[in-house]
Design a protein around this motif. Structure first.
Motif, short mmCIF file in Angstrom:
data_model
loop_
_atom_site.label_atom_id
_atom_site.label_comp_id
_atom_site.label_asym_id
_atom_site.label_seq_id
_atom_site.Cartn_x
_atom_site.Cartn_y
_atom_site.Cartn_z
N PRO A 106 0.80 -1.24 0.00
CA PRO A 106 0.00 0.00 0.00
C PRO A 106 0.83 1.28 0.00
O PRO A 106 0.30 2.34 -0.35
N ALA A 107 2.10 1.19 0.37
CA ALA A 107 2.92 2.40 0.41
C ALA A 107 3.40 2.82 -0.98
O ALA A 107 3.94 3.91 -1.15
N LYS A 108 3.20 1.94 -1.99
CA LYS A 108 3.71 2.23 -3.33
C LYS A 108 2.57 2.53 -4.29
O LYS A 108 1.51 1.90 -4.23
N VAL A 109 2.83 3.48 -5.18
CA VAL A 109 1.85 3.87 -6.20
C VAL A 109 2.58 4.01 -7.53
O VAL A 109 3.68 4.58 -7.59
N ALA A 131 6.46 17.13 -9.10
CA ALA A 131 6.79 17.62 -7.76
C ALA A 131 5.89 16.90 -6.76
O ALA A 131 4.67 16.79 -6.99
N VAL A 132 6.49 16.38 -5.67
CA VAL A 132 5.75 15.65 -4.64
C VAL A 132 6.20 16.14 -3.28
O VAL A 132 7.26 16.81 -3.16
N GLY A 137 9.09 9.30 -1.85
CA GLY A 137 10.15 8.90 -2.78
C GLY A 137 9.59 8.81 -4.20
O GLY A 137 8.46 8.36 -4.40
N VAL A 138 10.37 9.25 -5.17
CA VAL A 138 9.89 9.27 -6.54
C VAL A 138 10.96 8.75 -7.50
O VAL A 138 12.15 9.09 -7.36
N THR A 157 4.31 9.08 -23.13
CA THR A 157 4.11 8.55 -21.78
C THR A 157 5.42 8.55 -21.01
O THR A 157 6.52 8.61 -21.59
N THR A 158 5.29 8.43 -19.68
CA THR A 158 6.45 8.26 -18.82
C THR A 158 6.03 7.52 -17.56
O THR A 158 5.01 7.87 -16.95
N PRO A 159 6.75 6.47 -17.15
CA PRO A 159 6.38 5.74 -15.92
C PRO A 159 6.91 6.47 -14.69
O PRO A 159 8.05 6.96 -14.68
N ILE A 160 6.07 6.54 -13.66
CA ILE A 160 6.45 7.20 -12.41
C ILE A 160 6.08 6.29 -11.25
O ILE A 160 4.94 5.83 -11.14
N ASP A 161 7.05 6.02 -10.38
CA ASP A 161 6.82 5.21 -9.18
C ASP A 161 7.00 6.08 -7.95
O ASP A 161 8.03 6.75 -7.80
N LEU A 162 6.00 6.03 -7.07
CA LEU A 162 6.03 6.81 -5.83
C LEU A 162 5.99 5.85 -4.64
O LEU A 162 5.37 4.78 -4.71
N GLU A 163 6.66 6.25 -3.55
CA GLU A 163 6.64 5.45 -2.33
C GLU A 163 6.50 6.37 -1.13
O GLU A 163 7.28 7.31 -0.95
N ASN A 164 5.47 6.07 -0.33
CA ASN A 164 5.18 6.87 0.85
C ASN A 164 5.53 6.05 2.09
O ASN A 164 4.77 5.18 2.51
#
Length: 196
Positions: A106-109, A131-132, A137-138, A157-164
């Protein structure tokens, strides 16, 4: 008178049966026929064992192998959930963002923004930034192109991985995409806000 009363002359040795003759007579005695001695059987000759058939692998036996390997169990189907955020459009620039989440993490999007062009003129020198919040983490991948063709001829397109790392159930956060590009000789840039 002495001749009659005395012992007669000793029998002649020639009159005695020969030992061999006695032995022959004893073999023909009725009791001799009723006795039969078993003749020991000759030991059976050991038959040579044929060599094992060559299986093409050097006649390995079980001692040459370890435990049997079996297929791994099939992985359960992915539980990832995807959603499309509200499309954004300004002056012919269209942005659609797909958000993917995994309940097991759940911490990753994962974000997959797609940019297209609804005008009759190409958008060139296209750049996308994000900007986050500081604690997020990005990781941002490469753009699929730097030109957005007119009439929605393609999508960049561009892939983006976020982690909270401090994610809590139901918690959302804000982010902002910024796009910059050229229309002819005019530079344009836009900020696209989202909450996920």
């Amino acid at each position: 008178g002495a001749a009659r009363g005395g012992l007669g002359p000793p029998p002649s040795k020639a009159g005695l049966p020969a030992p061999a003759a006695r032995s022959a007579q004893s073999l023909h005695h009725p009791l001799a026929r009723s006795v039969s001695l078993p003749i020991p059987a000759a030991p059976a000759a050991r038959q040579p064992q044929p060599p094992p058939a060559d299986d093409g692998f050097g006649n390995f036996d079980d001692d040459d192998f370890g435990d049997w390997a079996t297929p791994e169990p099939e992985a359960p189907p992915s539980q990832r959930k995807t959603e499309l955020l509200q499309p954004w459009e300004r002056d012919g620039m269209v942005c659609v963002v797909e958000v993917e989440r995994d309940p097991q993490q759940p911490a990753k999007v994962h974000l997959a923004p797609r940019f297209s062009n609804s005008t009759a003129q190409a958008f060139t020198s296209f750049v996308c930034k994000i900007a986050v919040p500081k604690h997020i983490g990005v990781t941002m991948g490469q753009l699929s192109g730097s030109v957005v063709l007119p009439h929605r001829g393609n999508s960049v397109t561009t892939p983006i991985d976020l982690e909270n790392p401090v994610h809590k159930p139901g918690q959302t956060f804000k982010l902002q995409l910024r796009v910059e590009f050229m229309v002819g000789d005019q530079a344009r840039n836009y900020a696209i806000p989202y909450r996920i």
